[in-house]
Design an enzyme around this catalytic site. Structure first.
Site, PDB file in Angstrom:
ATOM      1  N   SER A  62       0.781  -1.242   0.000  1.00 18.36           N
ATOM      2  CA  SER A  62       0.000   0.000   0.000  1.00 18.36           C
ATOM      3  C   SER A  62       0.809   1.287   0.000  1.00 18.36           C
ATOM      4  CB  SER A  62      -0.966   0.006   1.192  1.00 18.36           C
ATOM      5  OG  SER A  62      -2.083  -0.800   0.917  1.00 18.36           O
ATOM      6  N   LYS A  65       0.249   3.867  -2.715  1.00 17.18           N
ATOM      7  CA  LYS A  65      -0.743   4.946  -2.677  1.00 17.18           C
ATOM      8  C   LYS A  65      -0.106   6.329  -2.527  1.00 17.18           C
ATOM      9  CE  LYS A  65      -4.521   2.042  -0.912  1.00 17.18           C
ATOM     10  NZ  LYS A  65      -3.951   0.755  -0.526  1.00 17.18           N
ATOM     11  N   SER A 123      -6.396   3.280   4.008  1.00 17.75           N
ATOM     12  CA  SER A 123      -5.751   2.522   2.935  1.00 17.75           C
ATOM     13  C   SER A 123      -6.789   1.871   2.033  1.00 17.75           C
ATOM     14  CB  SER A 123      -4.794   1.470   3.509  1.00 17.75           C
ATOM     15  OG  SER A 123      -3.795   1.140   2.572  1.00 17.75           O
ATOM     16  N   LYS A 238       3.116   6.119   5.613  1.00 15.71           N
ATOM     17  CA  LYS A 238       2.163   5.193   4.985  1.00 15.71           C
ATOM     18  C   LYS A 238       2.700   3.788   5.192  1.00 15.71           C
ATOM     19  CE  LYS A 238      -1.554   4.192   2.743  1.00 15.71           C
ATOM     20  NZ  LYS A 238      -1.693   2.981   3.607  1.00 15.71           N
TER      21      LYS A 238
END
Length: 442
Positions: A62, A65, A123, A238
């Site tokens: 993720s 992103k 997320s 993140k």
């Protein structure tokens, strides 16, 4: 360029390459065992400070992103007030993936701001799909194409995206170095840093199809004050995980005015990830406690301007200087300067002229370089003198070769320039797809 000068420069290049091969490789930074790869980068200059396998191509999960959100913020230009409609593909392309989502519905009208926070904090893979359609202006595939185009524009050689969310795919990979550069670029986009560093709960109001209020809160334990893993130097982050990628992490951290980007990939467990990120930040902030001003170099190079079929005059190019974090014991004189300029510059073309500042490697600091644009003086004079001259169109002009002029500050520094240039060229060169490292379990 005359033949004698060409021979001299060729001989110098061979000498530098030989010196580079004779120099030992840099071994800066902690050696991690539970984490496959990492990169610590100065957020201000882009200088790599320490790394381990930073160019290894791995599944990002993720942290993908960061690119998705960066492109959405670039398109929005700070205006997050618009509404976006969720498509069939946004929802149903995720069926069977068992991925994180916020239960978006086909036809649901969602505020752009809510999509940004859902994708960042929860997320949400469905949110990432909607954002990809938003900045791709068509389909998810168009958004992914925009992501790959941005990676190419940034000069990233170890990145290819197959989706906007990070679900593992054989053709979806990046490296710690590339991800650090993606975050550094994203931080320049309007509103991204506010989004990336937000630690407050976000409330998403009911929509035209969903009567339930949705709440998004911080998921990174290193940013939760009550957590045993809390790290107060981390401003924004993140996190990512898939069975194939394992644990991935990217953050912006700051202490005493020094802003660093830290990326880790393929940590075996959450506890490994937290422990290794903390160890890296402790090392970094104890090693780099401030910035050192590297002085400007006026008249670092000159450049012939041509147009209308002949030479029109000379430009002076100045190296502007730069602020770099240097480890204890290193001085500005240790930083070598090289300039990259075209052999000639044709009026009407974009000028590519760079000052390259190279920090020599040591057991403490990585050998690395940063490039900043050279500043030009004398262009107004040349333009004035060329009034009335017919200049050839840019497409009719042969591309100019590049002359690399080395402005050494010491004999040792010149050797380091050669070593780093060769190493950097190999690192940045096109990677054969057959040779790239693939994680197990695809």
């Amino acid at each position: 360029m005359n033949e004698r000068l060409t021979r001299v420069l060729a001989a110098l290049a061979l000498l530098l390459a030989a010196a580079a091969l004779a120099l030992p490789a840099s071994a800066a930074g902690p050696a991690l065992t539970a984490t496959e790869a990492y990169c610590i980068m100065d957020a201000e200059s882009g200088l790599v400070l320490a790394q381990q396998n930073m160019n290894e191509e791995l599944h990002p999960a993720s942290i993908t992103k960061v690119m998705t959100l960066g492109l959405a913020c670039e398109k929005a230009q700070g205006d997050w007030s618009g509404m976006v409609t969720v498509s069939h593909e946004d929802v149903y392309s995720l069926v069977g993936t068992d991925s994180s989502h916020i239960a978006l519905l086909e036809g649901e009208q969602v505020p752009l701001e809510a999509l940004l926070y859902a994708t960042m904090m929860a997320s949400a893979n469905d949110g990432a799909n909607v954002l990809a359609e938003y900045f791709g202006e068509g389909s998810i595939a168009d958004g992914v194409a925009a992501m790959n185009a941005q990676a190419a524009e940034l000069g990233l050689e170890h990145t290819h995206f197959a989706n906007p969310h990070g679900i593992s795919d054989e053709d979806h990979y990046t490296s710690c170095y590339d991800m650090a550069n993606i975050l550094r670029w994203a931080l320049e986009q309007p509103g991204f840093e506010e989004l990336f560093t937000n630690n407050e709960m976000y409330v998403m109001a009911p929509t035209n199809l969903q009567p339930v209020t949705r709440y998004f809160s911080q998921q990174d334990s290193m940013r939760i004050g009550s957590s045993m893993f809390h790290e107060d130097t981390i401003l924004g982050s993140k996190i990512g995980y898939t069975d194939i990628a394992r644990q991935t992490y990217i953050c912006l951290a700051e202490k005493n005015g020094v802003r660093l980007i830290c990326v880790t990939m393929r940590s075996e467990s959450k506890s490994d990830r937290y422990a290794d990120v903390r160890a890296l930040l402790d090392y970094a902030f104890s090693t780099w406690t401030g910035y050192t001003d590297i002085p400007a170099a006026p008249g670092a190079a000159s450049l012939t301007v041509q147009g209308g079929g002949g030479a029109l005059g000379e430009l002076t190019l100045d190296a502007p200087g730069v602020r770099l974090p240097l480890a204890a014991g290193m001085q500005p004189a240790d930083v070598a300067l090289a300039v990259e300029v075209p052999e000639v510059y044709t009026l009407g073309q974009e000028m590519e002229a760079w000052a390259v500042y190279t920090v020599p490697g040591s057991k403490v600091q990585e050998a690395a370089s940063v490039r900043v644009p050279l500043t030009v003086t004398g262009l107004d004079t040349v333009l004035e003198s060329s009034r009335g001259v017919i200049h050839p169109a840019a497409e009719d002009v042969e591309p100019a070769g590049y002359l690399h002029l080395i402005v050494g500050v010491s004999a040792a520094a010149i050797l380091v320039v050669g070593a780093v240039a060769l190493w950097y060229g190999r690192r940045r060169g096109p990677a054969a797809r057959a040779d790239r490292v693939k994680p197990d379990g695809i």
